[in-house]
Design an enzyme around this catalytic site. Sequence first.
Site, PDB file in Angstrom:
ATOM      1  N   HIS A 258      -0.483  -5.476 -90.423  1.00 40.58           N
ATOM      2  CA  HIS A 258      -1.268  -6.465 -91.158  1.00 40.58           C
ATOM      3  C   HIS A 258      -0.350  -7.575 -91.617  1.00 40.58           C
ATOM      4  O   HIS A 258       0.802  -7.317 -91.965  1.00 40.58           O
ATOM      5  CB  HIS A 258      -1.956  -5.820 -92.370  1.00 40.58           C
ATOM      6  CG  HIS A 258      -3.101  -6.635 -92.869  1.00 40.58           C
ATOM      7  ND1 HIS A 258      -2.930  -7.695 -93.729  1.00 40.58           N
ATOM      8  CD2 HIS A 258      -4.421  -6.566 -92.597  1.00 40.58           C
ATOM      9  CE1 HIS A 258      -4.109  -8.233 -93.966  1.00 40.58           C
ATOM     10  NE2 HIS A 258      -5.031  -7.584 -93.299  1.00 40.58           N
TER      11      HIS A 258
ATOM     12  N   ASP B  42      -9.369  -1.466 -89.753  1.00 39.60           N
ATOM     13  CA  ASP B  42     -10.074  -1.226 -88.490  1.00 39.60           C
ATOM     14  C   ASP B  42      -9.716   0.096 -87.828  1.00 39.60           C
ATOM     15  O   ASP B  42     -10.329   0.467 -86.826  1.00 39.60           O
ATOM     16  CB  ASP B  42      -9.783  -2.369 -87.502  1.00 39.60           C
ATOM     17  CG  ASP B  42     -10.461  -3.648 -87.936  1.00 39.60           C
ATOM     18  OD1 ASP B  42     -11.627  -3.574 -88.318  1.00 39.60           O
ATOM     19  OD2 ASP B  42      -9.818  -4.711 -87.902  1.00 39.60           O
TER      20      ASP B  42
HETATM   21  N1  CMC Z   1       1.740  -2.390 -82.558  1.00 39.69           N
HETATM   22  C1  CMC Z   1       3.046  -2.559 -82.235  1.00 39.69           C
HETATM   23  N2  CMC Z   1       3.855  -3.469 -82.814  1.00 39.69           N
HETATM   24  C2  CMC Z   1       3.338  -4.257 -83.767  1.00 39.69           C
HETATM   25  C3  CMC Z   1       1.995  -4.144 -84.158  1.00 39.69           C
HETATM   26  C4  CMC Z   1       1.182  -3.179 -83.520  1.00 39.69           C
HETATM   27  N3  CMC Z   1      -0.122  -3.048 -83.871  1.00 39.69           N
HETATM   28  N4  CMC Z   1       1.727  -5.061 -85.118  1.00 39.69           N
HETATM   29  C5  CMC Z   1       2.881  -5.723 -85.322  1.00 39.69           C
HETATM   30  N5  CMC Z   1       3.860  -5.235 -84.521  1.00 39.69           N
HETATM   31  C6  CMC Z   1       5.281  -5.660 -84.471  1.00 39.69           C
HETATM   32  C7  CMC Z   1       5.424  -6.992 -83.755  1.00 39.69           C
HETATM   33  O1  CMC Z   1       5.639  -6.811 -82.378  1.00 39.69           O
HETATM   34  C8  CMC Z   1       6.614  -7.570 -84.476  1.00 39.69           C
HETATM   35  O2  CMC Z   1       7.774  -6.926 -83.996  1.00 39.69           O
HETATM   36  P1  CMC Z   1       9.188  -7.753 -83.880  1.00 39.69           P
HETATM   37  O3  CMC Z   1       9.540  -8.100 -85.293  1.00 39.69           O
HETATM   38  O4  CMC Z   1      10.126  -6.798 -83.237  1.00 39.69           O
HETATM   39  O5  CMC Z   1       8.888  -8.955 -83.038  1.00 39.69           O
HETATM   40  C9  CMC Z   1       6.440  -7.122 -85.926  1.00 39.69           C
HETATM   41  O6  CMC Z   1       5.690  -5.902 -85.826  1.00 39.69           O
HETATM   42  C10 CMC Z   1       5.690  -8.117 -86.784  1.00 39.69           C
HETATM   43  O7  CMC Z   1       4.421  -8.384 -86.167  1.00 39.69           O
HETATM   44  P2  CMC Z   1       3.722  -9.783 -86.088  1.00 39.69           P
HETATM   45  O8  CMC Z   1       2.887  -9.844 -84.859  1.00 39.69           O
HETATM   46  O9  CMC Z   1       4.738 -10.873 -86.288  1.00 39.69           O
HETATM   47  O10 CMC Z   1       2.821  -9.723 -87.391  1.00 39.69           O
HETATM   48  P3  CMC Z   1       1.599 -10.664 -87.749  1.00 39.69           P
HETATM   49  O11 CMC Z   1       1.520 -10.686 -89.216  1.00 39.69           O
HETATM   50  O12 CMC Z   1       1.743 -11.987 -87.071  1.00 39.69           O
HETATM   51  O13 CMC Z   1       0.336  -9.926 -87.093  1.00 39.69           O
HETATM   52  C11 CMC Z   1      -1.471  -8.430 -86.797  1.00 39.69           C
HETATM   53  C12 CMC Z   1      -0.529  -9.105 -87.805  1.00 39.69           C
HETATM   54  C13 CMC Z   1      -2.551  -7.708 -87.578  1.00 39.69           C
HETATM   55  C14 CMC Z   1      -2.146  -9.513 -85.921  1.00 39.69           C
HETATM   56  C15 CMC Z   1      -0.659  -7.435 -85.902  1.00 39.69           C
HETATM   57  O14 CMC Z   1      -0.105  -6.433 -86.723  1.00 39.69           O
HETATM   58  C16 CMC Z   1      -1.506  -6.808 -84.796  1.00 39.69           C
HETATM   59  O15 CMC Z   1      -1.638  -7.398 -83.738  1.00 39.69           O
HETATM   60  N6  CMC Z   1      -2.138  -5.622 -85.054  1.00 39.69           N
HETATM   61  C17 CMC Z   1      -3.042  -5.024 -84.079  1.00 39.69           C
HETATM   62  C18 CMC Z   1      -4.424  -5.692 -84.169  1.00 39.69           C
HETATM   63  C19 CMC Z   1      -5.185  -5.286 -85.410  1.00 39.69           C
HETATM   64  O16 CMC Z   1      -5.274  -4.110 -85.756  1.00 39.69           O
HETATM   65  N7  CMC Z   1      -5.809  -6.287 -86.093  1.00 39.69           N
HETATM   66  C20 CMC Z   1      -6.644  -6.042 -87.262  1.00 39.69           C
HETATM   67  C21 CMC Z   1      -6.023  -6.578 -88.520  1.00 39.69           C
HETATM   68  S1  CMC Z   1      -6.843  -5.973 -90.013  1.00 39.69           S
HETATM   69  C22 CMC Z   1      -8.433  -6.650 -89.945  1.00 39.69           C
HETATM   70  C23 CMC Z   1      -8.437  -8.098 -90.285  1.00 39.69           C
HETATM   71  O17 CMC Z   1      -8.432  -8.422 -91.466  1.00 39.69           O
HETATM   72  O18 CMC Z   1      -8.429  -8.912 -89.352  1.00 39.69           O
END
Ligand code: CMC
Length: 429
Positions: free
Chosen positions: A307, A364
């Site tokens: 998140h 989710d």
């Molecule tokens: N699986 C594997 N690695 C992950 C995941 C995941 N679900 N989420 C984040 N990471 C890693 C990412 O690769 C990055 O690694 P590194 O630092 O080595 O590059 C690190 O963790 C930080 O991630 P980020 O993508 O920079 O984080 P963000 O804040 O931009 O993204 C997110 C947040 C929710 C989009 C992401 O965690 C994700 O894609 N999760 C899966 C989709 C999901 O469950 N979404 C629902 C969110 S909750 C409902 C809502 O309010 O929308």
Amino acid sequence: MADFAELKIDGKKVECPVIIGTEGEKAFDIGKLRSQSGCITLDPGFANTGSCASAITFLDGEKGILRYRGIPIEQLAEKSTFVETSYLLIHGRLPNHDELDAFSEAFNEHSMIHEDMINFFHAYPSTSHPMAILSAMVCAMSAYYPEFVKERPAQEEIDRIAIQLLSKVRTICAFSYKKSIGEPFVYPRYDLSYVPNFLNMMFSSPTHPYKIVDEVVRALQVLLILHADHEQNCSTSTVRLVGSSHANLYASISAGICALWGPLHGGANQAVIEMLEKIQKDGGNVSKYIAMAKDKNSNFRLMGFGHRVYKNFDPRAKIIKKRADDLLNKLGIHDPLLELAKKMEETALKDEYFIERKLYPNVDFYSGIIYRAIGIPLNMFPVMFAIGRLPGWIAHWKEMIQDPATKIGRPLQIYVGETKKDYTPIEKR
Ligand code: CMC
């Protein structure tokens, strides 16, 4: 704490006023930065940018705190209803008896959709994703109810559209499901409250009346409350941004629905179940998929994990996990996907990759297990999120349009394209 933050650019000092929120959150206002220094700030994904001051929802991602209008989410999930929580978000306080009665009564008044809109449902292919139908229908409401389409509606008009949207969206969602399975529409009933009315429209048929089960109603009620607002997330920021151009509330909400659809946001609940089904079909090898989620060369991500704001735990996920367990026990359902999800969570939470990055199950991860138990089909999961998030979107649109500090949303950029070059006509053949 100082009243100003000082920035030094090319030896020149710029003072940015410090703003402190009611929960002690600190920011510095960079509104005059460009005019005073010629610089802008660059923040992809707005990961460190506040776009407004808001009095609706407070969340602290480090401590796992979420409150609507000051009230902890745990208390609302335990004691409130979705209709009461909607009132709280939109009006800023809990209603008294008379106000809640009037609010609920108005839901009945607005529960039908214009009969001509039924033609839309027939025009869509039966394979349409219900989010496509929902976003289009909500935007189309601006054509069917033009009396509500105003650049700056008065307070009472906004409150009226809020009820109309909350009530009609529920009908549109149920109708889009009936259309997808080729069954006749079931119209809303005045004698049923919000959630039973929705379940009845979804699952009743001329041959099989739907039996309302209290545990199912409560589980859905809780899910909708947990989804009702989450401050400046992607879809809510979209609603505010579109609305900042004075586009009407229907158009702004329709844009929010489209933003929510993506699998990184509200579409994640559907993506989680699709992922669990895939892992199960592949033999249920949890370690293989955890390894894939960590592998930067693979496109696989653990859906329902991570998140932007929560870096400890998501309080909504805690409540949902317990509700999923309770509901399945009460209904006597054994869902192997719940067992698989728990195994994935357990393995991920012990893994250095997830620990280091503070990745926890989000709202989710377990919500789909409850939707499945209720009988809601997979492609309707993001629609359920949209029904839940609607009062939050409306509350934010209302706050945005009434705030004298609101300006049209217009971010800037750092240009990295070609520098000036002359036009060269295509050579004659
Ligand atoms: N699986 C594997 N690695 C992950 C995941 C995941 N679900 N989420 C984040 N990471 C890693 C990412 O690769 C990055 O690694 P590194 O630092 O080595 O590059 C690190 O963790 C930080 O991630 P980020 O993508 O920079 O984080 P963000 O804040 O931009 O993204 C997110 C947040 C929710 C989009 C992401 O965690 C994700 O894609 N999760 C899966 C989709 C999901 O469950 N979404 C629902 C969110 S909750 C409902 C809502 O309010 O929308």
